[in-house]
Design an enzyme around this catalytic site. Structure first.
Site, PDB file in Angstrom:
ATOM      1  N   LYS A  40     -13.211   5.784 -17.419  1.00 31.91           N
ATOM      2  CA  LYS A  40     -12.378   5.813 -16.212  1.00 31.91           C
ATOM      3  C   LYS A  40     -11.276   6.821 -16.443  1.00 31.91           C
ATOM      4  O   LYS A  40     -10.852   7.043 -17.577  1.00 31.91           O
ATOM      5  CB  LYS A  40     -11.765   4.446 -15.944  1.00 31.91           C
TER       6      LYS A  40
HETATM    7  P1  NAD Z   1     -10.465   4.491  -1.139  1.00 34.68           P
HETATM    8  O1  NAD Z   1      -9.406   5.410  -1.585  1.00 34.68           O
HETATM    9  O2  NAD Z   1     -11.607   5.039  -0.338  1.00 34.68           O
HETATM   10  O3  NAD Z   1      -9.832   3.279  -0.287  1.00 34.68           O
HETATM   11  C1  NAD Z   1      -8.772   2.489  -0.752  1.00 34.68           C
HETATM   12  C2  NAD Z   1      -8.243   1.662   0.415  1.00 34.68           C
HETATM   13  O4  NAD Z   1      -7.211   0.807  -0.061  1.00 34.68           O
HETATM   14  C3  NAD Z   1      -7.620   2.516   1.533  1.00 34.68           C
HETATM   15  O5  NAD Z   1      -7.889   1.903   2.790  1.00 34.68           O
HETATM   16  C4  NAD Z   1      -6.117   2.425   1.221  1.00 34.68           C
HETATM   17  O6  NAD Z   1      -5.308   2.639   2.378  1.00 34.68           O
HETATM   18  C5  NAD Z   1      -6.039   0.998   0.729  1.00 34.68           C
HETATM   19  N1  NAD Z   1      -4.854   0.758  -0.100  1.00 34.68           N
HETATM   20  C6  NAD Z   1      -4.317   1.555  -1.051  1.00 34.68           C
HETATM   21  N2  NAD Z   1      -3.207   0.987  -1.556  1.00 34.68           N
HETATM   22  C7  NAD Z   1      -3.068  -0.198  -0.927  1.00 34.68           C
HETATM   23  C8  NAD Z   1      -2.127  -1.242  -1.005  1.00 34.68           C
HETATM   24  N3  NAD Z   1      -1.091  -1.168  -1.849  1.00 34.68           N
HETATM   25  N4  NAD Z   1      -2.294  -2.322  -0.207  1.00 34.68           N
HETATM   26  C9  NAD Z   1      -3.344  -2.379   0.645  1.00 34.68           C
HETATM   27  N5  NAD Z   1      -4.273  -1.425   0.773  1.00 34.68           N
HETATM   28  C10 NAD Z   1      -4.126  -0.351  -0.001  1.00 34.68           C
HETATM   29  O7  NAD Z   1     -11.004   3.758  -2.458  1.00 34.68           O
HETATM   30  P2  NAD Z   1     -12.392   2.982  -2.659  1.00 34.68           P
HETATM   31  O8  NAD Z   1     -13.358   3.919  -3.266  1.00 34.68           O
HETATM   32  O9  NAD Z   1     -12.736   2.250  -1.419  1.00 34.68           O
HETATM   33  O10 NAD Z   1     -11.987   1.951  -3.827  1.00 34.68           O
HETATM   34  C11 NAD Z   1     -11.361   0.712  -3.541  1.00 34.68           C
HETATM   35  C12 NAD Z   1     -11.477  -0.201  -4.749  1.00 34.68           C
HETATM   36  O11 NAD Z   1     -12.861  -0.400  -5.050  1.00 34.68           O
HETATM   37  C13 NAD Z   1     -10.868   0.341  -6.045  1.00 34.68           C
HETATM   38  O12 NAD Z   1     -10.394  -0.746  -6.814  1.00 34.68           O
HETATM   39  C14 NAD Z   1     -12.044   0.968  -6.752  1.00 34.68           C
HETATM   40  O13 NAD Z   1     -11.848   1.070  -8.150  1.00 34.68           O
HETATM   41  C15 NAD Z   1     -13.117  -0.032  -6.402  1.00 34.68           C
HETATM   42  N6  NAD Z   1     -14.487   0.479  -6.502  1.00 34.68           N
HETATM   43  C16 NAD Z   1     -14.865   1.574  -5.823  1.00 34.68           C
HETATM   44  C17 NAD Z   1     -16.193   2.006  -5.927  1.00 34.68           C
HETATM   45  C18 NAD Z   1     -16.710   3.174  -5.132  1.00 34.68           C
HETATM   46  O14 NAD Z   1     -17.914   3.415  -5.173  1.00 34.68           O
HETATM   47  N7  NAD Z   1     -15.890   3.889  -4.399  1.00 34.68           N
HETATM   48  C19 NAD Z   1     -17.088   1.318  -6.772  1.00 34.68           C
HETATM   49  C20 NAD Z   1     -16.657   0.174  -7.447  1.00 34.68           C
HETATM   50  C21 NAD Z   1     -15.337  -0.243  -7.302  1.00 34.68           C
END
Ligand code: NAD
Length: 434
Positions: free
Chosen positions: A104
């Site tokens: 990561k």
């Molecule tokens: P992203 O950047 O596309 O979306 C993040 C979302 O969270 C956005 O809507 C943002 O406005 C919101 N956000 C940010 N800070 C916030 C806060 N303080 N309070 C409330 N909402 C908040 O990211 P993503 O890819 O959707 O990832 C989201 C989570 O899922 C992360 O923890 C990431 O590690 C995990 N994840 C992502 C993937 C992937 O394939 N993208 C895979 C496994 C896990």
């Protein structure tokens, strides 16, 4: 407790349950690479600016496969959070039967404050610095999108890496990152963008239908869901719930700017259209504004934290009303909160199982890019990709439920045990010849 301690405690708990030897436990609690760097990149106004970059590798028992994990662009990243997620990436991969070690990393930056050209310059500097230390490559470390990054950023990485390497390496440059754009010459796989959300909904359907987790009966009209975070993961959960589980009502969603609520259910296609134009869920006509804290405690059956880590803590866990927590984000629940939730009979579907859809489709993309033959890898068509993902992830759900039954433990511990038991023989074999 720090974020990495949260994960190490969970590794220790699982080790204790299965009586794991102390040498393997120590290996599982260690990190192979902890790399930090001050990147220097030129801004549009001509000024040279510095940004903290981090990359972490957890341990891998796979000597011939890369480390794999997300690349995050967010102002609050630090070594602690990145180590936690690197370890979770290993465990997640092993649960899914993927031969990777976790990684990561990211850059401490608020990407919304920089132009596209500036973000491209900064990303290219990251590739330069990682490549100079030979810590990037199709068989070394393969990043993927995470918070604040997207397919375009992955394409910049692939381009820069290929430009640097093309004179003295073979032609598998595309495999240096996954989550690339789809289309001629971009070499991404259809379905990677949707994969994590699609996987979460497949896990949800599996536990409700096959494992008969009782929530008012899955087909009842009154099962409700709330999603914190409406980015890649959260919005695709909403989309797949809308398509595959029409009887389930999404009553609340949120993003960094705040949340919205409608007790009769939000219209998902309208919500997605609204977010595409307004860049936030806030203000959707016909909804009531709520805060992110209120969303976590809202009256609903299923809560999906899909934003950042540590949002369900000991301070608010006792006020959570959902009956199931489906962890879309990595590390959204602290170990202390887990105890409170368990005492309230709230079922937590842990991140390392629930959100493994992304890493699984990344594996399909990577395997196609390096031309590795593996019978699990589907044709590069979205329907085939998502079907193959659903098959693999629901199989892992069955395995974790069986482990929970055998060891009479909760799903989090069972998921950790499943992962650790899979990797242990390989670690032992490796350490014999090391
Ligand atoms: P992203 O950047 O596309 O979306 C993040 C979302 O969270 C956005 O809507 C943002 O406005 C919101 N956000 C940010 N800070 C916030 C806060 N303080 N309070 C409330 N909402 C908040 O990211 P993503 O890819 O959707 O990832 C989201 C989570 O899922 C992360 O923890 C990431 O590690 C995990 N994840 C992502 C993937 C992937 O394939 N993208 C895979 C496994 C896990």
């Amino acid at each position: 407790m720090s974020q990495v301690d949260n994960v190490l405690v969970r590794i220790e708990n699982a080790a204790k349950t299965i009586n794991l030897d102390s040498e393997t436990l120590d290996t599982l609690k260690s990190f192979k690479l902890v790399w930090t760097c001050d990147l220097e990149a030129r801004m549009d106004n001509g000024i040279l600016k510095r940004f903290k970059a981090i990359r972490i590798w957890h341990r891998s028992p796979h000597v011939d496969q890369p480390h794999k994990g997300g690349l995050r662009y967010h102002q609050d990243i630090n070594e602690d959070i990145m180590k936690a997620h690197a370890a979770e990436m290993s465990l997640k991969s092993w649960i899914m039967g993927l031969g990777w070690g976790g990684a990561k990393g990211g850059i401490a930056i608020d990407p919304t404050k920089y132009s596209r050209q500036e973000l491209k310059n900064i990303t290219e500097k990251l590739v330069d610095e990682m490549d100079e230390r030979t810590i990037l490559g199709p068989f070394r470390d393969v990043p993927a999108p995470d918070v604040g990054t997207n397919p375009e950023v992955m394409n910049w990485i692939r381009q820069r890496y290929a430009q640097r390497r093309r004179s003295f390496e073979d032609a598998r440059f595309a495999a240096v990152v996954t989550g690339k754009p789809v289309g001629y010459g971009f070499d991404g796989i259809p379905g990677r963008n949707e994969a994590t959300g699609c996987g979460l909904v497949a896990v949800l359907e599996k536990i409700l239908e096959d494992h008969k987790v009782p929530i008012n009966g899955f087909n009842a009209d009154n099962v409700t869901l709330a999603i914190m975070g409406f980015g890649n993961v959260g919005s695709h959960v909403a989309e797949f719930v809308g398509k595959q589980c029409p009887s389930l009502k999404i009553v609340a969603v949120s993003d960094v700017r705040g949340g919205i609520y409608n007790k009769n259910g939000l219209d998902v296609p309208r919500l997605i259209e609204y977010v595409n134009s307004e860049k936030s869920v806030v203000g959707l006509p016909g909804s009531t504004p709520i805060t992110n804290d209120e969303l976590l405690e809202i009256n609903c059956d299923i809560l999906v934290p899909a934003a950042l880590e540590n949002v369900i803590k000991v301070d608010n866990a006792s006020r959570v009303k959902a009956k199931v927590i489906l962890e879309g984000a990595n590390g959204p629940t602290t170990p202390e909160a887990d105890e409170v939730l368990e005492s309230k009979n709230i079922l937590v579907i842990p991140d390392i199982l629930a959100n493994a859809g992304g890493v699984t489709v990344s594996f399909f993309e990577w395997a196609r890019n390096v031309s590795i033959k593996d019978e699990r890898v589907p044709l590069s068509r979205i329907d085939k990709v998502l079907k193959a993902l659903q098959k693999m992830i629901t199989h892992s759900v069955d395995e974790v439920f069986e482990t929970a039954r055998v060891y009479r433990t909760n799903l989090r511990n069972a998921a950790y045990i499943t992962a650790i038991k899979r990797a242990t023989p390989l670690f032992k074999a490796k350490h014999l010849v090391d």
